[in-house]
Enzyme design. Structure first.
Site, PDB file in Angstrom:
ATOM      1  N   CYS A  54      35.615  52.743  89.589  1.00 26.44           N
ATOM      2  CA  CYS A  54      35.409  51.329  89.909  1.00 26.44           C
ATOM      3  C   CYS A  54      34.477  51.116  91.106  1.00 26.44           C
ATOM      4  O   CYS A  54      33.778  50.094  91.168  1.00 26.44           O
ATOM      5  CB  CYS A  54      36.746  50.633  90.140  1.00 26.44           C
ATOM      6  SG  CYS A  54      37.857  51.481  91.255  1.00 26.44           S
ATOM      7  N   SER A 104      44.422  47.408  94.672  1.00 24.21           N
ATOM      8  CA  SER A 104      44.734  47.621  93.255  1.00 24.21           C
ATOM      9  C   SER A 104      43.945  48.778  92.672  1.00 24.21           C
ATOM     10  O   SER A 104      44.262  49.243  91.570  1.00 24.21           O
ATOM     11  CB  SER A 104      44.513  46.346  92.433  1.00 24.21           C
ATOM     12  OG  SER A 104      43.167  45.938  92.518  1.00 24.21           O
ATOM     13  N   HIS A 140      36.593  45.076  94.794  1.00 24.48           N
ATOM     14  CA  HIS A 140      35.934  45.989  95.729  1.00 24.48           C
ATOM     15  C   HIS A 140      34.635  45.349  96.236  1.00 24.48           C
ATOM     16  O   HIS A 140      33.956  44.615  95.497  1.00 24.48           O
ATOM     17  CB  HIS A 140      35.566  47.307  95.035  1.00 24.48           C
ATOM     18  CG  HIS A 140      36.722  48.215  94.741  1.00 24.48           C
ATOM     19  ND1 HIS A 140      38.014  47.960  95.112  1.00 24.48           N
ATOM     20  CD2 HIS A 140      36.747  49.424  94.112  1.00 24.48           C
ATOM     21  CE1 HIS A 140      38.798  48.951  94.727  1.00 24.48           C
ATOM     22  NE2 HIS A 140      38.058  49.856  94.112  1.00 24.48           N
ATOM     23  N   THR A 149      50.356  49.616  79.587  1.00 19.84           N
ATOM     24  CA  THR A 149      51.278  48.919  80.504  1.00 19.84           C
ATOM     25  C   THR A 149      50.832  49.009  81.966  1.00 19.84           C
ATOM     26  O   THR A 149      51.460  48.409  82.837  1.00 19.84           O
ATOM     27  CB  THR A 149      52.705  49.510  80.380  1.00 19.84           C
ATOM     28  OG1 THR A 149      52.619  50.924  80.606  1.00 19.84           O
ATOM     29  CG2 THR A 149      53.283  49.262  78.998  1.00 19.84           C
TER      30      THR A 149
END
Ligand code: 2RA
EC number: 1.2.1.11
Length: 357
Positions: free
Chosen positions: A131, A161, A256, A13
């Site tokens: 990331c 994010s 990014h 989720t």
């Protein structure tokens, strides 16, 4: 594993989990059951994957019964506790937290760069890089294979994010407070408009850049900066590679970007570098400044490859290149790389057909 493997998505989720379900619905479907798992708070919710609704199960030991591969996107402490539980139940865990990345018994895998390492996983756990590392490492891996990397100097421009849903909500709320104003002209005016609650960031991120991501480590470095250094060394197999990183948060929702100064073992030509980048799997070269063409997050968001532009030879060092790279931090930076690793593992038992990267 016999027949189509059963895949579990743990943390289904969350921000990355949501993108994971999209990616699993878009890529070649090699999976049998896809089981969705989340905290007991989210259990019972229904989410769509491969066009069908699936009910979310609570994270328990029994939830891993019959699971072949489990993709984890949960906080470090949850992964540290539950990844070994899933592995003990027979699942291979692909973990996107920071809990295992530097464990010598856990491979840190980028399928375009070091796919062979995935097979050596004595703990039954494979780690997915951070990331920020992933945003640059596919392009750098391709250049390293040709020229031999000797040093990296990197600055990041990280989307909100990366800090999860809370990061996105914070930027959107701050933007609504400053939109249509004349703010940004005197010290502290943006901070006063935004108020005390700056979400997961130490400063307002709307109309601002914040030279910080992660938590404080020794000598003023941030955890995010240390991750980029340590993980790049491990993925490239260069344990003593000099790496200097400054991580910066910018008012971008997703994708990014990084500037990279990469020094190599020998002289590099820009044309040779461009050719390598233009043909490397998972990389798109977008580099025509005369035509105003370079990658930016506004165009790269929602796409899979690493986009590279502004390729230049360093003015004062013929062995060094300057690059600007962009990558969707929720896709290649997280969910997509996890899915690619899972496909590599699934392919071990299925007729030796390598998955598409
Ligand atoms: C960030 N790289 O952008 C982190 C998330 N893993 O905050």
């Amino acid at each position: 594993m016999t027949g189509r493997p059963t895949l579990a998505v743990v943390g289904a989720t969350g921000a990355v989990g949501t993108v994971m379900l999209q990616i699993l619905s878009q890529r070649a479907d090699i999976w049998g059951e896809i089981r969705l798992i989340a905290s007991p708070r989210s259990a019972g919710r229904k989410l769509t994957v491969r066009g069908a609704e699936v009910e979310v199960a609570a994270l328990t030991e029994d939830a891993f019964a019959g699971v072949d591969i489990a993709l984890f996107d949960v906080p470090d402490e949850v992964a540290a506790e539950w990844a070994p539980v899933a592995a003990a139940r027979g699942a291979v865990v692909v973990d996107n937290s920071g809990a295992f990345r530097m464990d010598p018994d856990v491979p840190l895998v980028v399928p375009e760069v070091n796919p062979h390492t995935v097979r050596s996983r004595p703990r039954g756990i494979v780690a997915n890089p951070n990331c920020t590392t992933l945003t640059m490492i596919v392009a750098l891996g391709a250049l390293h294979a040709e020229f031999g990397l000797r040093e990296l100097v990197v600055s990041s421009y990280q989307a909100v994010s990366g800090a999860g849903r809370a990061g996105v909500e914070a930027l959107r709320a701050q933007l609504s407070l400053v939109a249509g104003t004349e703010l940004g002209t005197s010290p502290g005016d943006v901070r006063r408009a935004v108020g005390e609650d700056t979400g997961p960031f130490p400063e307002p991120v709307a109309l601002n850049v914040v030279p910080w991501a992660g938590s404080l480590r020794e000598d003023g470095w941030s955890s995010e900066e240390m991750k980029v250094r340590d993980e790049s060394r491990k993925i490239l197999g260069l344990p003593r590679l000099p790496v200097a990183v400054t991580c910066v948060r910018v008012p971008v929702i997703t994708t990014h970007s990084l500037t990279v100064h990469a020094r190599f073992q020998r002289e590099v030509g820009v044309e040779g570098a461009r050719e390598i980048l233009a043909t490397a799997p998972g990389v798109v070269l977008c580099d025509d400044p005369a035509a105003g063409e370079f990658p930016t997050p506004a165009d790269v968001v929602g796409t899979d490859p690493t986009w590279v532009g502004r390729v230049r030879r360093a003015l004062d060092d013929p062995t060094a290149l300057e690059l600007f790279v962009c990558g969707d931090n929720l896709r290649k930076g997280a969910a997509l790389n996890c899915a690619q690793i899972a496909e590599l593992i699934a392919a071990e038992t299925s007729a030796g057909v390598p998955p598409a990267l």
